[in-house]
Motif scaffolding. Structure first.
Motif, PDB file in Angstrom:
ATOM      1  N   MET A 141      -5.669   1.909  -8.357  1.00  0.00           N
ATOM      2  CA  MET A 141      -6.256   2.971  -7.550  1.00  0.00           C
ATOM      3  C   MET A 141      -5.357   4.211  -7.566  1.00  0.00           C
ATOM      4  O   MET A 141      -4.234   4.169  -8.058  1.00  0.00           O
ATOM      5  CB  MET A 141      -6.469   2.489  -6.112  1.00  0.00           C
ATOM      6  N   LYS A 142      -5.859   5.306  -7.021  1.00  0.00           N
ATOM      7  CA  LYS A 142      -5.099   6.539  -6.936  1.00  0.00           C
ATOM      8  C   LYS A 142      -4.423   6.638  -5.571  1.00  0.00           C
ATOM      9  O   LYS A 142      -4.956   6.166  -4.564  1.00  0.00           O
ATOM     10  CB  LYS A 142      -6.007   7.751  -7.167  1.00  0.00           C
ATOM     11  N   ALA A 143      -3.239   7.247  -5.577  1.00  0.00           N
ATOM     12  CA  ALA A 143      -2.472   7.421  -4.347  1.00  0.00           C
ATOM     13  C   ALA A 143      -2.441   8.894  -3.970  1.00  0.00           C
ATOM     14  O   ALA A 143      -2.176   9.748  -4.812  1.00  0.00           O
ATOM     15  CB  ALA A 143      -1.051   6.897  -4.530  1.00  0.00           C
ATOM     16  N   LYS A 144      -2.717   9.174  -2.692  1.00  0.00           N
ATOM     17  CA  LYS A 144      -2.716  10.562  -2.221  1.00  0.00           C
ATOM     18  C   LYS A 144      -1.906  10.642  -0.921  1.00  0.00           C
ATOM     19  O   LYS A 144      -2.433  10.425   0.165  1.00  0.00           O
ATOM     20  CB  LYS A 144      -4.129  11.068  -1.988  1.00  0.00           C
ATOM     21  N   PRO A 145      -0.612  10.952  -1.005  1.00  0.00           N
ATOM     22  CA  PRO A 145       0.178  11.167   0.213  1.00  0.00           C
ATOM     23  C   PRO A 145      -0.301  12.404   0.970  1.00  0.00           C
ATOM     24  O   PRO A 145      -0.649  13.414   0.360  1.00  0.00           O
ATOM     25  CB  PRO A 145       1.603  11.355  -0.315  1.00  0.00           C
ATOM     26  N   HIS A 146      -0.304  12.291   2.279  1.00  0.00           N
ATOM     27  CA  HIS A 146      -0.775  13.361   3.164  1.00  0.00           C
ATOM     28  C   HIS A 146       0.427  13.883   3.942  1.00  0.00           C
ATOM     29  O   HIS A 146       1.060  13.136   4.691  1.00  0.00           O
ATOM     30  CB  HIS A 146      -1.847  12.806   4.105  1.00  0.00           C
ATOM     31  N   PHE A 147       0.734  15.161   3.777  1.00  0.00           N
ATOM     32  CA  PHE A 147       1.892  15.764   4.432  1.00  0.00           C
ATOM     33  C   PHE A 147       1.460  16.821   5.443  1.00  0.00           C
ATOM     34  O   PHE A 147       0.458  17.515   5.253  1.00  0.00           O
ATOM     35  CB  PHE A 147       2.813  16.418   3.407  1.00  0.00           C
ATOM     36  N   GLU A 148       2.264  16.956   6.497  1.00  0.00           N
ATOM     37  CA  GLU A 148       2.179  18.076   7.420  1.00  0.00           C
ATOM     38  C   GLU A 148       3.451  18.903   7.252  1.00  0.00           C
ATOM     39  O   GLU A 148       4.485  18.388   6.800  1.00  0.00           O
ATOM     40  CB  GLU A 148       2.064  17.597   8.870  1.00  0.00           C
ATOM     41  N   VAL A 149       3.384  20.159   7.632  1.00  0.00           N
ATOM     42  CA  VAL A 149       4.550  21.025   7.481  1.00  0.00           C
ATOM     43  C   VAL A 149       5.575  20.774   8.585  1.00  0.00           C
ATOM     44  O   VAL A 149       6.742  21.149   8.457  1.00  0.00           O
ATOM     45  CB  VAL A 149       4.123  22.506   7.464  1.00  0.00           C
ATOM     46  N   MET A 150       5.159  20.099   9.666  1.00  0.00           N
ATOM     47  CA  MET A 150       6.056  19.780  10.767  1.00  0.00           C
ATOM     48  C   MET A 150       6.572  18.354  10.613  1.00  0.00           C
ATOM     49  O   MET A 150       5.797  17.430  10.355  1.00  0.00           O
ATOM     50  CB  MET A 150       5.339  19.941  12.102  1.00  0.00           C
ATOM     51  N   PHE A 151       7.891  18.175  10.774  1.00  0.00           N
ATOM     52  CA  PHE A 151       8.521  16.872  10.644  1.00  0.00           C
ATOM     53  C   PHE A 151       9.205  16.497  11.959  1.00  0.00           C
ATOM     54  O   PHE A 151       9.662  17.361  12.706  1.00  0.00           O
ATOM     55  CB  PHE A 151       9.576  16.878   9.532  1.00  0.00           C
ATOM     56  N   ASN A 152       9.278  15.197  12.203  1.00  0.00           N
ATOM     57  CA  ASN A 152      10.087  14.717  13.308  1.00  0.00           C
ATOM     58  C   ASN A 152      11.535  15.082  13.022  1.00  0.00           C
ATOM     59  O   ASN A 152      12.043  14.859  11.918  1.00  0.00           O
ATOM     60  CB  ASN A 152       9.924  13.198  13.439  1.00  0.00           C
ATOM     61  N   GLU A 153      12.205  15.635  13.991  1.00  0.00           N
ATOM     62  CA  GLU A 153      13.574  16.119  13.780  1.00  0.00           C
ATOM     63  C   GLU A 153      14.492  15.023  13.256  1.00  0.00           C
ATOM     64  O   GLU A 153      15.382  15.271  12.436  1.00  0.00           O
ATOM     65  CB  GLU A 153      14.130  16.693  15.084  1.00  0.00           C
ATOM     66  N   SER A 154      14.259  13.786  13.675  1.00  0.00           N
ATOM     67  CA  SER A 154      15.118  12.684  13.246  1.00  0.00           C
ATOM     68  C   SER A 154      14.895  12.308  11.790  1.00  0.00           C
ATOM     69  O   SER A 154      15.700  11.578  11.200  1.00  0.00           O
ATOM     70  CB  SER A 154      14.887  11.460  14.140  1.00  0.00           C
ATOM     71  N   ASP A 155      13.794  12.794  11.170  1.00  0.00           N
ATOM     72  CA  ASP A 155      13.521  12.480   9.767  1.00  0.00           C
ATOM     73  C   ASP A 155      14.171  13.468   8.795  1.00  0.00           C
ATOM     74  O   ASP A 155      14.149  13.249   7.587  1.00  0.00           O
ATOM     75  CB  ASP A 155      12.004  12.489   9.509  1.00  0.00           C
ATOM     76  N   ILE A 156      14.726  14.547   9.315  1.00  0.00           N
ATOM     77  CA  ILE A 156      15.321  15.564   8.454  1.00  0.00           C
ATOM     78  C   ILE A 156      16.756  15.164   8.132  1.00  0.00           C
ATOM     79  O   ILE A 156      17.569  14.979   9.042  1.00  0.00           O
ATOM     80  CB  ILE A 156      15.282  16.941   9.133  1.00  0.00           C
ATOM     81  N   PRO A 157      17.086  14.996   6.849  1.00  0.00           N
ATOM     82  CA  PRO A 157      18.441  14.570   6.459  1.00  0.00           C
ATOM     83  C   PRO A 157      19.494  15.561   6.946  1.00  0.00           C
ATOM     84  O   PRO A 157      19.289  16.773   6.917  1.00  0.00           O
ATOM     85  CB  PRO A 157      18.393  14.527   4.933  1.00  0.00           C
TER      86      PRO A 157
END
Length: 286
Positions: A141-157
């Protein structure tokens, strides 16, 4: 003189016929109204040439009998329309280590063509996300990741851009959302490298309202990922029109089923200034 005239896709444009890799229109299923065969059949019979994909939304397929889902998918396939799961994988991974694999296998058996992975809702490490992409691709099957421009602060390296595979100490989950377009693009690029077929960009904080379009963010995403590999969620007809005027008929859009006629008229016609009033009730034909 008429306010608009018909314009074929091969007149001064290069939007291909189906199956398309660009100029794709993915349609939201009518999950919040009475979902029946007649609604979809009418859409496919009258506008099937312009519908590339059908997306189940809001977990609607989780409430339907499997036999009904297969009938809907078979109907779409008869009109050369691919079918996407929409957001639901995040609920399945809670079932345990094998939850996602079982979900992929079930989607394959039902006939789905694309599995969408909502990166924000999944809330998994990047390595796990890439493993999910590869698992979907291995299934055929095909994979389609869905992103938002806003990230949880704890996810930012911390400490700048880390090399892929570098150890990042886990941080407590935060409730603070931070805009980080560069992080979105870097993670989307890695998903594409892992085999993802297209990246979906959510409307929130980017393209939800036509008078507040983040043209800078959109241009940066398209510039890095490419028009063919990016699909934008268009919340209404005005935002769809903005995308088509800015990037031409070959931009990939995810729209509500009720906007299909208007959007395809904008893609394929030279419209007069009052086209919205002319076409605003066009879906009533269905």
């Amino acid at each position: 003189m008429s306010a608009y005239r018909w314009k074929s896709f091969d007149e001064n444009q290069d939007r291909p016929s189906k199956p398309r890799r660009y100029g794709v229109t993915e349609m939201r299923s009518p999950h919040y109204t009475l979902f029946n065969h007649n609604v979809l059949q009418n859409i496919f019979d009258s506008m099937g040439e312009y519908v590339d994909g059908l997306k189940f939304c809001g977990g609607s397929h989780s409430l339907m009998p499997k036999a009904f889902i297969k009938q809907v998918i078979d109907m779409a396939h008869q009109h050369d329309v691919y079918v996407s799961t929409g957001d639901w994988a995040e609920h399945m991974i809670r079932k345990g280590p094998s939850g996602f694999k079982d979900y992929v296998e079930e989607c394959k058996q039902l006939g789905f063509d694309t599995i969408e992975l909502n990166v924000g809702s999944l809330a998994v490490p990047e390595e796990t996300l890439l493993r999910f992409v590869r698992l979907v691709k291995t299934s055929g099957m095909k994979a389609k990741p869905h992103f938002e421009v806003m990230f949880n602060e704890s996810d930012i390296p911390r400490g700048g851009d880390r090399a892929y595979g570098a150890y990042i100490p886990p941080a407590p989950r935060s409730f603070e959302l931070v805009e980080d377009v560069d992080l979105l693009i870097r993670r989307a690029e890695r998903c594409l490298e892992a085999g993802a077929d297209m990246i979906m960009i959510g409307a929130d904080d980017v393209s939800k309202h036509a008078d507040k379009m983040r043209a800078d963010v959109i241009a940066k995403i398209i510039g890095r990922l490419g028009l063919e590999k990016t699909m934008f969620e268009a919340s209404n007809q005005s935002t769809s029109e903005w995308f088509i005027k800015q990037y031409g008929p070959n931009v990939n859009l995810f729209i509500d089923h009720s906007h299909l006629v208007d959007v395809e008229c904008i893609r394929g016609r030279n419209l007069g200034r009052n086209h919205a009033s002319v076409l605003g009730s066009s879906y009533l034909l269905f």
